[in-house]
Design a protein around this motif. Structure first.
Motif, PDB file in Angstrom:
ATOM      1  N   LEU A   1     -41.862 -11.064 -16.764  1.00 58.24           N
ATOM      2  CA  LEU A   1     -41.117 -11.606 -15.629  1.00 58.24           C
ATOM      3  C   LEU A   1     -41.962 -12.529 -14.757  1.00 58.24           C
ATOM      4  N   HIS A   2     -43.246 -12.632 -15.052  1.00 60.48           N
ATOM      5  CA  HIS A   2     -44.084 -13.591 -14.316  1.00 60.48           C
ATOM      6  C   HIS A   2     -44.093 -14.889 -15.116  1.00 60.48           C
TER       7      HIS A   2
ATOM      8  N   ALA B   1     -39.150 -15.135 -20.838  1.00 56.48           N
ATOM      9  CA  ALA B   1     -38.923 -13.709 -20.579  1.00 56.48           C
ATOM     10  C   ALA B   1     -37.756 -13.188 -21.417  1.00 56.48           C
ATOM     11  N   ARG B   2     -36.721 -14.004 -21.571  1.00 55.02           N
ATOM     12  CA  ARG B   2     -35.603 -13.601 -22.419  1.00 55.02           C
ATOM     13  C   ARG B   2     -36.062 -13.401 -23.861  1.00 55.02           C
ATOM     14  N   GLU B   3     -36.971 -14.261 -24.317  1.00 54.60           N
ATOM     15  CA  GLU B   3     -37.470 -14.139 -25.685  1.00 54.60           C
ATOM     16  C   GLU B   3     -38.232 -12.831 -25.882  1.00 54.60           C
ATOM     17  N   VAL B   4     -39.059 -12.479 -24.900  1.00 59.80           N
ATOM     18  CA  VAL B   4     -39.792 -11.215 -24.987  1.00 59.80           C
ATOM     19  C   VAL B   4     -38.818 -10.043 -24.966  1.00 59.80           C
ATOM     20  N   ASP B   5     -37.844 -10.108 -24.080  1.00 54.67           N
ATOM     21  CA  ASP B   5     -36.857  -9.044 -23.977  1.00 54.67           C
ATOM     22  C   ASP B   5     -36.097  -8.890 -25.288  1.00 54.67           C
TER      23      ASP B   5
ATOM     24  N   LEU C   1     -44.875  -4.563 -20.964  1.00 55.10           N
ATOM     25  CA  LEU C   1     -44.542  -5.867 -21.534  1.00 55.10           C
ATOM     26  C   LEU C   1     -43.309  -6.464 -20.855  1.00 55.10           C
ATOM     27  N   HIS C   2     -42.325  -5.630 -20.561  1.00 55.29           N
ATOM     28  CA  HIS C   2     -41.140  -6.106 -19.848  1.00 55.29           C
ATOM     29  C   HIS C   2     -41.513  -6.634 -18.458  1.00 55.29           C
TER      30      HIS C   2
ATOM     31  N   GLY D   1     -48.187 -18.420 -20.620  1.00 54.28           N
ATOM     32  CA  GLY D   1     -49.541 -18.405 -21.149  1.00 54.28           C
ATOM     33  C   GLY D   1     -49.641 -17.646 -22.450  1.00 54.28           C
ATOM     34  N   VAL D   2     -48.863 -16.568 -22.560  1.00 52.01           N
ATOM     35  CA  VAL D   2     -48.880 -15.778 -23.799  1.00 52.01           C
ATOM     36  C   VAL D   2     -48.149 -16.518 -24.914  1.00 52.01           C
ATOM     37  N   LEU D   3     -46.910 -16.930 -24.645  1.00 50.59           N
ATOM     38  CA  LEU D   3     -46.080 -17.475 -25.714  1.00 50.59           C
ATOM     39  C   LEU D   3     -46.529 -18.857 -26.177  1.00 50.59           C
ATOM     40  N   GLN D   4     -47.059 -19.656 -25.267  1.00 52.78           N
ATOM     41  CA  GLN D   4     -47.509 -20.972 -25.688  1.00 52.78           C
ATOM     42  C   GLN D   4     -48.774 -20.914 -26.534  1.00 52.78           C
ATOM     43  N   ASN D   5     -49.451 -19.775 -26.523  1.00 47.90           N
ATOM     44  CA  ASN D   5     -50.681 -19.642 -27.298  1.00 47.90           C
ATOM     45  C   ASN D   5     -50.565 -18.556 -28.374  1.00 47.90           C
TER      46      ASN D   5
END
Length: 304
Positions: free
Chosen positions: A36-37, A188-192, A31-32, A43-47
């Motif tokens: 970074l892409h 990416a910061r949000e996922v981290d 996931l980390h 695509g993941v977070l907007q949906n």
């Protein structure tokens, strides 16, 4: 063995690897990497409800992690029909989703083969890296075999198997091509941030500090140096990370057999019910599967 072995079967490297308890740390590492892409993470977070700013949306990020684990478990240990059905559902959902590049306004599909390939490569690389570094007995030949086997999973999410890396050299070349595109974006910061401090009920905050943050820190430490540089957070020296991975792997794999039989995910339990007790994945069986790659009689080993 009686019953449908599914996409891989008990004699495959994938079957044994995906039953290893270190797969959870491998999943966090993946996931980390995936985050970074820029196009992939948008695509993941907007949906996803994970990007919503209310508490319900944040909790749904856990649901997404569990759905991903369920999907991998179904593809690995489910029947052929169940795996094909799960893949068809994912492809159908992906066809309906798109994301927007905030810099250019470009709209692009979630099922873009380049994005699907990056997600796939981050997953298989993390699986191999964490398991091998933690002491799981996966040889070089078995590592290449697992990558060839995982082309079946790639096909089910919509990729052309011929375009998917089938050995470690091809996987390394794929990472080298994508490396210039990686960046630390707000997404990416949000996922981290979520992976480091996932929202938990107040009563479980001490447990998060005691257990989860150690696991998350270990997964982060196992990232390649280029990922550490992009995230901008230091990691322990590689030797320290390796020692911690090995220690964690030893502890998890040392769970007594009587207790292990009660712990496996339901996908593994159902596969054992379908195929018999010999189908249960275990690290020591990887040493046996090495025999077939060395030209020996694997089936004879299995019968013994």
């Amino acid at each position: 063995m009686p019953g449908d072995p599914g996409l891989f079967g008990p004699c495959s490297v994938t079957w044994q690897m995906h039953g290893d308890p270190m797969m959870w740390i491998a999943g966090l590492r993946a996931l980390h990497l995936q985050a970074l892409h820029p196009r992939a993470v948008r695509g993941v977070l907007q949906n996803s409800a994970a990007c919503q700013r209310n508490s319900r949306g944040r909790r749904d990020a856990w649901g997404r992690l569990m759905r991903t684990a369920h999907f991998v478990g179904t593809l690995t240990y489910g029947t052929t029909e169940a795996a094909e059905r799960a893949g068809a559902r994912v492809r159908r959902i992906h066809r309906t989703l798109s994301a927007t590049d905030p810099a250019t306004g470009e709209r692009y599909g979630i099922d873009d083969p380049a994005l699907l390939l990056w997600v796939h490569c981050a997953e298989v690389d993390s699986c191999l890296h964490v398991l091998r570094r933690s002491g799981c007995p996966v040889s070089d030949a078995q590592a290449d075999t697992s990558l060839r086997e995982q082309r079946a999973s790639a096909r089910l999410v919509g990729l052309d198997p011929a375009a998917v890396p089938g050995d470690r050299a091809a996987l390394a070349a794929c990472f080298a091509r994508v490396r210039p595109d990686l960046a630390l974006t707000p997404e990416a910061r949000e996922v981290d941030d979520f992976l480091r401090r996932p929202p938990t009920p107040l009563a479980l905050v001490p447990a998060r500090a005691l257990l989860w943050q150690r696991v998350a820190h270990l997964a982060y430490g196992a990232l390649p140096p280029c990922a550490h540089a992009l995230y901008g957070r230091p990691a322990p020296p590689p030797g320290t990370v390796t020692r911690r991975l090995r220690a964690t792997g030893c502890v998890l794999r040392a769970v007594p057999p009587a207790l292990r039989r009660r712990l496996p995910p339901r996908h593994i339990l159902r596969a054992v019910e379908r195929l018999g007790p010999g189908a249960r994945p275990a690290p020591y069986k990887l040493r046996r599967t090495a025999a077939i790659l060395d030209g020996q009689d694997w089936q004879g080993e299995l019968r013994d």
